[in-house]
Design an enzyme around this catalytic site. Sequence first.
Site, PDB file in Angstrom:
ATOM      1  N   GLU A 145      31.193 -42.446 -11.578  1.00 48.76           N
ATOM      2  CA  GLU A 145      32.034 -42.933 -12.682  1.00 48.76           C
ATOM      3  C   GLU A 145      33.314 -43.609 -12.208  1.00 48.76           C
ATOM      4  OE1 GLU A 145      30.531 -39.962 -12.834  1.00 48.76           O
ATOM      5  OE2 GLU A 145      29.324 -40.052 -14.658  1.00 48.76           O
ATOM      6  N   HIS A 153      30.772 -30.299 -22.183  1.00 49.27           N
ATOM      7  CA  HIS A 153      30.224 -31.479 -22.864  1.00 49.27           C
ATOM      8  C   HIS A 153      30.683 -31.572 -24.306  1.00 49.27           C
ATOM      9  CE1 HIS A 153      27.603 -31.816 -19.391  1.00 49.27           C
ATOM     10  NE2 HIS A 153      27.163 -32.976 -19.840  1.00 49.27           N
TER      11      HIS A 153
END
Lengths: 347, 334
Positions: free
Chosen positions: B62, B131
């Site tokens: 990322e 998450h």
Amino acid sequence: MTELLKKMLRDMLLARAFEERAAEEYAKGNIGGFLHLYPGEEAVGVGVLHAAEPADYVVSTYREHVHALVRGVPPGAVMAELFGRKNGCSGGMGGSMHLFDRERRFMGGYAIVGETFPVAIGIAYAIALRELPEAVICFFGDGAVNQGTFHESLNMAALWRLPVLFVCENNHYQIGTEIHRHSALPEVYKRACAYRIPARRIDGMDVLAVYHAAHEALAQVRAGNGPQLLEFETYRFRGHSMADSGNYRPRVEVQAYERNEDPLDVAIAEAAMDYPAVAQLTGDHIGRFTEQLGEDGHLNAEALETMKAEVAAEVEAAVAFAENSPEPAMEDARAALDCNRHGEVLL
Amino acid sequence: MKNDACLYWQALNRALDAELAADDDVIVLGEDVGLYGGSYRVTEGLYARYGEWRVRDTPISEGSFTGLGVGAALVGLRPVVEIMTINFALLALDAIINMAAKIPFMSGGQFPMPLVVRMPGGVARQLAAQHSQRLEQTLMNVPGLRIAVPATPQDAWWQLRQAIRGDEPIVVLEHELLYFSKGPLDEAAEAPPMHRAAVCRAGTDLTIVTYSRMRELSLRAAARLAEQGISAEVIDLRSLRPIDWETCITSLRKTHRLLVVEEDSRFAGAGAEVVATLAERAFFTLDQPPRRVAGEELPIAYNARLEAASIPSVPSIVTAAREICGQQPPEEES
């Protein structure tokens, strides 16, 4: 070759004089913040950037004044940026660590270690997408190779065969920690094989060796053969920044590099080597230069002194330019932030 | 094209398709955006249509692929980076905050930054603490960034296209539970300015200011409040940076009561900024202290009941709205 060497020698002299003057201006309070200077490492930036084409891009670190100068950014614009003035190459918004020059494809100095990798592969991605014969030169230090971005970016560069030349300026210290204390594998170039990137280690104190290695690697990169990595072993004569006395390094070590490995002396000697003489066999670079070049008439002591006087005048003019440049105003800061809105109505 | 029941992901997909077709400089990159078609189907079909150089599957890196977007934007590409979920954006914050948001400024205005970073955030269904994050406040505090929070297919279509055409770094904050929500989409309709708030229900007794998925809950709460004789105006901010204060203040001049509904946790959340600025700018129009309905000060639990209890619900919005209007919670609410 002599003409090129002379140009490179002149850039190295300018680099040294500029940085030494920057240190003085810092001491006087004209330059603030962090100031990372380049003496000792000149052969790397000068050799690599003389091998670059104007169409190539340069992405640099926070020790980037000399990279900008060699790339052609006027010394006045660099010094004015160090002074935080409006006529600086980043309008006084960036400072020493954030020199930018769009016209010269100088894509910035980045002050977070490891940031140059993703920026470089992004530019290279655009070049590859557009199928242009251009390259990106990505500078980084030995300390940056332990950041995740080094590995992530080398992987992507190799995977997509992006046109990047990764240039490690290995000065053996990540601020105060010597490379054997920060890296399990102290030979930086060996890491590139994990990503199947061709890599070499070169004497970074020898400007001609740097130039030739970079020239060869850049030709490969521009030809579409994927990234290359060059590790240049060098040494910084000063501390990490002006805030750092560098007392973690033995004095004898610093002195040994200054006396025996000064890249300026090496370059002067190399200029001499184009005209071989008996003196070439002696170990003293400066002595070799003075004895020999006095005879050949191409780069004699007088020419060297002239060159030094020229760069001294250039640095003096840069300081005067910086001193006479106005301070930027808050409107300038806001304009820099909103530079891309083109009158777009947001609300 | 007009569609009365477009899915949110489809609207995003059509927006990407339209911009990829319109401009060769637009590229899409991220994990599984290509061959796979995107975790939430947002990039479905684009790889086949535009090829791997314009729709690029990346490694799980990322930090560097977002930074790659920054570098590509410096030389005129218009990258749309998809970060699979906002949770992984924590690994890309250096690229977003230190690079994308600052380069135009640090360079003295020399470089545009036509970069879009898309990511879904928020609490979905039992994805557990790592998450289920709401990090809008982290990005809101960064000068130089713009943040769009589309809550409907129509806004998703409009705002993603506007973001891609903008020359500034723009984060498009989507929501995992909105991807399969339905709404009308009129592709030909003229877009409002990207950051203008929308009054999505008119009312006179209080103003509910909200964004993203909480728009839907607030509208349902407003319908229930109407049955109880309370007329709530609902404003969908559509954007968290900048925020359209004028639309909020105009509403408060009418209702004199402010309730902010946000999914993120209360402390220093997005609602804190909304309340603080509206208190500064419209204090004397308010009849009551402003209130926030927000997430609990807890990481999100995996357990479904605890998860639901950690974020605002229609009943909790109704209760807060009634209280601010000086009424007790009705018996049936709990």
